[in-house]
Structures are given as C-alpha cells and as structure tokens.
Motif scaffolding. Sequence first.
Motif, PDB file in Angstrom:
ATOM      1  N   TYR A 188      27.963   5.822  67.904  1.00  0.00           N
ATOM      2  CA  TYR A 188      27.932   5.528  66.519  1.00  0.00           C
ATOM      3  C   TYR A 188      26.763   4.577  66.231  1.00  0.00           C
ATOM      4  CZ  TYR A 188      29.268   3.436  61.959  1.00  0.00           C
ATOM      5  OH  TYR A 188      29.066   2.752  60.719  1.00  0.00           O
ATOM      6  N   LEU A 232      31.032   7.789  73.659  1.00  0.00           N
ATOM      7  CA  LEU A 232      30.981   8.288  72.378  1.00  0.00           C
ATOM      8  C   LEU A 232      31.380   7.167  71.223  1.00  0.00           C
ATOM      9  CD1 LEU A 232      31.469  10.872  71.061  1.00  0.00           C
ATOM     10  CD2 LEU A 232      33.886  10.712  71.152  1.00  0.00           C
ATOM     11  N   LYS A 259      34.682  10.710  65.856  1.00  0.00           N
ATOM     12  CA  LYS A 259      34.431  10.077  67.290  1.00  0.00           C
ATOM     13  C   LYS A 259      35.808   9.312  67.381  1.00  0.00           C
ATOM     14  CE  LYS A 259      29.428  10.037  67.057  1.00  0.00           C
ATOM     15  NZ  LYS A 259      28.259   9.444  66.879  1.00  0.00           N
ATOM     16  N   ALA A 317      37.967  12.653  74.514  1.00  0.00           N
ATOM     17  CA  ALA A 317      36.648  12.162  74.651  1.00  0.00           C
ATOM     18  C   ALA A 317      36.691  11.770  76.257  1.00  0.00           C
ATOM     19  CB  ALA A 317      36.118  10.906  74.041  1.00  0.00           C
TER      20      ALA A 317
END
Length: 474
Positions: free
Chosen positions: A330, A326, A311, A320
């Motif tokens: 996590y 994004l 990521k 992204a």
Amino acid sequence: MSTMRTTDTDVLVIGAGPTGLLLAGDLAAAGIDVTLVERRPHGLSNMTRAFGVHARTLEQLDARGLADELLTKGTPLPRARLFGRLDLDLSRLPSRFNHLLVTPQYEVEHLLERRAKDAGVTFRYGTELRGLRQDADTVTAELTGPDGAPFTLDARHLVGTDGVRSAVRTALNLPFPGSSVIRSMVLADVRLTEEPGRLFTVSGSGDTFAFLAPFGDGWYRVMGWSRTRQVADSEPVDLDEVREIARRALGTDFGMHDPRWISRFHSDERQAPAYRVGRVFLAGDAAHVHSPAGGQGMNTGLQDAANLSWKLTAVLRGEAPDPEALLDSYQSERHPVGAMVLRSSGAIVRLAMAHTPLTRTARALAARFLNAVRPASARAMGMISGIGIAYAPPAGSGRPAGRRAPDVRLREGRLYELLRAGEFVLIAPAGEPPALPGTAPVSPARLVRATWTDPARRTAVLVRPDGYVHWTSR
C-alpha cells in the motif's frame, strides 16, 4: 508468542468522508466487520472544495455499481481549457468515462454512505478519537462519545481517513511536512446570468486567477485568488470580492448572483512520510493534501481506499501468502502517486499564478507544446484523470502487471461489471483455466472466472479487485 485478543471490530475507520466511506463499504461487502467513527453528528453538512470526479474514479465507482447513478447527479465535461490557451480534449481518454464529472462532494458521499450502511458497516457519529496504542495483534482506540464519556474500541487494524487535521496521524506522532502553496483563496457556489458553456475553465491575469465549472443544475462552482487581497482565512468574504476576481481573471463575472455559500481558505502541499505504521494506515487527506487545481484531491483519496481495502480483506481472510509484504505494498504503490499529485496540482496552480514575463512565456510555451504534441497531452490527461497511473509489477507477474485493466467486453459481460463482486477476476481462454501463481493473494474458490470473446486470444490475466492487472500468463 503473542495470543490474539478478541477485538470489538476487524477494522476501525476514523473519518466518514468519501475515502473512509468507500473503504468501509468495500470491507463490509467482503464480509469484514467494520466500525466507522465520525466526529461530526450525523447529517451535519461537510461542505468541501471537492467538485469533480475523474475518469479513473468513475471506473472504480462503476466496479461498485454506483457510477451510472452518480452520472445523473452531475455534468460531464468533455473538455477543459487552461490559461486561455491549453485545450484538453478529455473525450480522447481510453475509458467509458471520457470526461470530468462535475458534481458536489456530498453527492459522492451520499452514494457511498448508503452502500456502506447496506453492507453492514457500524457507524458511530459524534465520536472523536483522543489517542491510540497498538501491539503485535491489536489497535486500541481511545474515543469520546456524543455524551462526552470516554471509551475504547479494539480492532485488528485501524485506518485514519480523518482529513488534513488527522487525529490518527497526530496520535502516531507522524510529521506532515510541507507548506502553504497559496493563501486567501475564495470559493463560492453561485448562479449565473450569462451561460459560459459546458467547459471547465481555468485562467489568470498574473495577479489573479479563477476557475469556473457547472454542476448542471443551474449552480456553478467558482474559485479564485488575487495577489492584492492576501488576508487570513477568518476574514469575511462576499460576492463582490468573488465577482471582482472573476472579472480580472476571466474577463467577466457572468452575472454571478444568489450564492448558496462562500468561504475563504488556504491551500497546503503536505505528505506524510509513512502511510503505514504497524497496524495503522493513513489514506486521503490524512496522508496527503495539495492544491485543488486539477480537482485531484478527493479522487486520490478514493484511489487510496480502493487500493487498501482488498489488501486488508486478503490479509484478514488469511488468503495472503505474505501478509506483511502485501500490506507494505500500500505504501509502495500509493505514496509515489500522492507525491505525483502534489507535483502536478502544484504545477497547475503555479502556472496560473505566473506574473513575470519569464514565467508567463514559459506557460504559453507549455500550452503550445501540449496542444501540438498529442502523446504529451494524452500523458498529462492520463495522470490528472488517473487513467495513466500504474504500479510497479510484482516479480514474475508478467509485463502488463501493475497497469490499469481496461474495461474489456468478455463473454460474461464487461470486466468492471464482473469486478462488482469485489473479488479477483481471472480472464482466460475457453476451457483452459491456468494454474495461478503461488503469490496470488486470493483463494481459487473466490475467483470470478471469465472468458475472452476472441477465441484466438491465448493469454490469461488475473485482475485485482481495484482494477489493476496482478498477473499475466506467458
């Protein structure tokens, strides 16, 4: 509008344990500039409680070309026995690695450190974080070098993988709520006169419990606890104490002798409420810590790193479509996993400590249920091994999205061999490359393209670099 400052490094990782090493190695292999800071001098041993590598972690290491080498440095155990009643047959796991690999943490660290150095990570040993500050573009770390002189490093992102006493978490003023689940555990690596067999064993008498696992090189890891011996971590521990706990919990001490190290510790259950604060992230024990029962600690941290690394890579490469969403994923994906591990490892240790007639009866019933009901035992093994962990699928991504991708055989090779490129893998029918969804955080030019071996299969699947399904065609 802010102006992007020139930074010393793209990503600054604080803490060179397994989590930090895997993360830094992933980023550097993807062409990201990474600096890894570790307060210990280089070569100073980091003896820890970690001793086992689960199936999902072995799959992640396989996707980095490291699993087969690690298998030569440990003992695969196909079964585990808990409380003298519950038998978990790990050979039924739907994985190439259908076992628990017992190997010291330093073996994992050696492989990951070598990979990180080969990938170009800059290491700064003997360097300690004293504080940090961040703005919209940059994180500035305040550090002290080996000579005691202070200096600063600027980075676009910073990741704290610096353990339970995380200086990064402290600098963020993040709480670490929880409590000590068990005090005065003893831990030792010993040799045995009697061969206990190739089995991971956990058992208890109510007032004691212990577990024993073979490293495969003549050494055994033993961990134990006694209700009658509750003292501070600083109190000395000798082999006689370890032997006595083993005899009471396991029925024998197997002739333990020649310990190479012994220690006493306590075990906490804690989790940070946030794994991301702006440009700063937490992973591994800096984010969550729990009972060693089930051997999930190091494994959970390595899974954190595998989730975060791709990521950060996609965001830093500018691939992204929605960088903030994004990076936020996590937290939304890994925080629930950390909470689940706290629950499962805590349940194992509490069952091991059961001493009242009611709790011991409950333990016996739970073991009988899991032995008799295969789907229930499969689910338990899936959660502990990591094979059964899945994430919520992104909107419009297709039904299997978010699930672990099995290591399928493709015309170009095994999926996890193709994942060694560190990129997304697109699996599609021959001659029919599909249009990728606009939300995919990947450049089509970087895709690894693969083809089903079965020509009748018409769907397409986009697999993330961490081995989870990102999208499927309708």
